[in-house]
Design an enzyme around this catalytic site. Sequence first.
Site, mmCIF file in Angstrom:
data_model
loop_
_atom_site.group_PDB
_atom_site.id
_atom_site.type_symbol
_atom_site.label_atom_id
_atom_site.label_comp_id
_atom_site.label_asym_id
_atom_site.label_seq_id
_atom_site.Cartn_x
_atom_site.Cartn_y
_atom_site.Cartn_z
ATOM 1 N N CYS A 2 0.850 -1.182 0.000
ATOM 2 C CA CYS A 2 0.000 0.000 0.000
ATOM 3 C C CYS A 2 0.888 1.234 0.000
ATOM 4 O O CYS A 2 2.105 1.138 0.141
ATOM 5 C CB CYS A 2 -0.906 0.032 1.235
ATOM 6 S SG CYS A 2 -2.063 -1.353 1.341
ATOM 7 N N LEU A 50 -3.940 -1.440 -1.782
ATOM 8 C CA LEU A 50 -3.937 -2.656 -2.571
ATOM 9 C C LEU A 50 -4.551 -3.722 -1.678
ATOM 10 O O LEU A 50 -3.964 -4.105 -0.668
ATOM 11 C CB LEU A 50 -2.517 -3.047 -2.980
ATOM 12 C CG LEU A 50 -2.377 -4.357 -3.772
ATOM 13 C CD1 LEU A 50 -3.102 -4.248 -5.105
ATOM 14 C CD2 LEU A 50 -0.915 -4.702 -3.996
ATOM 15 N N ASN A 75 1.574 -0.173 6.031
ATOM 16 C CA ASN A 75 1.815 -0.875 4.771
ATOM 17 C C ASN A 75 2.541 -2.153 5.117
ATOM 18 O O ASN A 75 3.644 -2.109 5.662
ATOM 19 C CB ASN A 75 2.669 0.012 3.846
ATOM 20 C CG ASN A 75 3.178 -0.741 2.624
ATOM 21 O OD1 ASN A 75 2.567 -1.697 2.170
ATOM 22 N ND2 ASN A 75 4.307 -0.309 2.099
ATOM 23 N N GLY A 76 1.931 -3.291 4.838
ATOM 24 C CA GLY A 76 2.616 -4.529 5.151
ATOM 25 C C GLY A 76 1.672 -5.679 5.415
ATOM 26 O O GLY A 76 0.454 -5.575 5.204
ATOM 27 N N THR A 337 24.516 -0.629 -9.802
ATOM 28 C CA THR A 337 24.086 -2.024 -9.903
ATOM 29 C C THR A 337 22.612 -2.192 -9.575
ATOM 30 O O THR A 337 21.945 -3.077 -10.104
ATOM 31 C CB THR A 337 24.968 -2.912 -9.012
ATOM 32 O OG1 THR A 337 24.690 -4.268 -9.290
ATOM 33 C CG2 THR A 337 24.732 -2.642 -7.550
ATOM 34 N N ARG A 340 20.876 -1.264 -12.845
ATOM 35 C CA ARG A 340 21.040 -2.327 -13.847
ATOM 36 C C ARG A 340 20.054 -3.472 -13.621
ATOM 37 O O ARG A 340 19.396 -3.953 -14.536
ATOM 38 C CB ARG A 340 22.450 -2.900 -13.778
ATOM 39 C CG ARG A 340 23.542 -2.071 -14.398
ATOM 40 C CD ARG A 340 24.867 -2.814 -14.236
ATOM 41 N NE ARG A 340 26.013 -1.959 -14.476
ATOM 42 C CZ ARG A 340 27.248 -2.262 -14.132
ATOM 43 N NH1 ARG A 340 27.497 -3.425 -13.534
ATOM 44 N NH2 ARG A 340 28.240 -1.435 -14.385
#
Length: 575
Positions: A2, A50, A75-76, A337, A340
């Site tokens: 969320c 969500l 959120n979780g 990184t 990437r």
Amino acid sequence: MCGIWALFGSDECLSVQCTNAMKIAHRGPDAFRFENVNGFTNCCFGFHRLAIVDQLYGMQPLRVKKFPYLWLCYNGEIYNHISLKNQFEFEHQTKVDGEILLHLYERFGIEKMASMLDGVFAFILLDTANRKVFLGRDTYGVRPLFRLLTDDGFLAVSSEAKGLLDVKTSMSTPPKITAFLPGHFEVFDLKLTGKVQSVQMDRFHCCTEEPKHAAYNTLEGLGKGFELETVKSNIRILFEDAVKKRLMAHRRIGCLLSGGLDSSLVAATLVKLANEEHLPYPIQTFSIGAEDSPDVAAARKVAAHIGSEHHEVNFTPEEGIRALEEVIVHLESYDITTVRASVGMYLISKYIREKTDSVVIFSGEGSDELTQGYIYFHKAPSPKAAAEDSVRLLEDLYLFDVLRADRTTAAHGLELRVPFLDHRFTAYFLSLPEEMRVPKDGVEKHLLRESFKGLDLIPDEILWRRKEAFSDGMTSMKKSWYASLQEHIETEVNDSQLENAKTRFPFNPPTTKEGYFIRQIFEKHYPGRCEWIPYYWMPRWIKATDPSARTLSIYKPDKEITGQILTRRQASDLI
């Protein structure tokens, strides 16, 4: 997954400020709420949902009749919410997993509340009766949280930093926006004016400690001592438990599958448990790459072995280059990184959102840090040094791989689940003798591989497959994603620009054209925010000028992938 957002003590009209909350709308595509706090006209909450658990009563800020003075935005996922509810005989008003936070806080206070949570979370808890505001974040920072605090006590909080960039303050210079530290909670006094004052910042859990919630979850079969067979059995039991508890969802579950060790173990265990739990749908697995890429071929073998509904997403370097700026905006990072490896994960997440109904996505993040999977661990001067660096990597995950995994999936409204970062599993693995955890016989993650040997959970060739970097493993054998990116950057950054990099970017100056190119894009969208990334991820104990494992003399590819250029992070195993 969320998006949470809150302000305390705003001097600007809230109707103006709330537009900032819409910058994190991608995190919660199902619903949005903006709510003022009774009695504090300059305090408010914003929430993007969500819906994963309790789709009827899951809107936030969460409030219940029993505690009308408590406001919770989080959120979780709290995997042990039912067992804690039963253990302490709490009377819940909803089936929302987060309601357990209200009951635990009311009975035990903020520190014990946070330490009892088995899950991933970032929360904002308001207690208007005692005029307190609390912030907290899970041990590894799997769920993100950022804060902005001005000198005069205005507090703004958001799941992503972009939700705070344009928040209006009374300061003449832009205030700092900082990532909230994982494994910590912070306490603020809330003044009658709505402003706050930070009065306590403490750690409630670190990765080397067995979590307090383990006392309320008895696992059958766990042995004592460090005899090898006992350790291998315990690793299997704890890993399977880590996957099983994460099946908690009212939405379809899928899994990222690169064909590397870590994602293959996650996917195979997930399919096995889903069958045992009689989930009403097959588990979908997802890989991305060119037709002749090593990852696609390996993932195909694993999917056939475990019987998943497998999806392959075609990747071209041109598509990756087009997505690069969008990816950096979502990441809020210029670490080379990280960028990437994020492109492929971003594109596969986009496919999942647009072409399937899977929303809860399992992934293999955290294994390399926990089990000493990076190639440079072969050069550790001692088992003690290797163990210490493993903890360092885990504590900084929120700046790199966990950040990547969260932002690339959340960008498309997906929820990420990472069983390798289970509190109990990681604490046990880190408690093992240092000598047991180092690479053995020239093979990294030897103990993890040995623990699943002979079970036929995944093919043997995958169990012992050497590590392959996601950013190269997903591309053609003829030409890597990394090489294609370098060619593009050569047309965008000249030698003169790179020579002046230290002048233009005095903090964390880039030393390569790739780094310069990425930094330019970052500064375009987040000017003056370079401190969000304190350092570039680099291998240790070996001479390296680039974060890519391809530059390390100790890397020796498998015959099947000879000719590949390997990037440092071996990120294929992370997804």
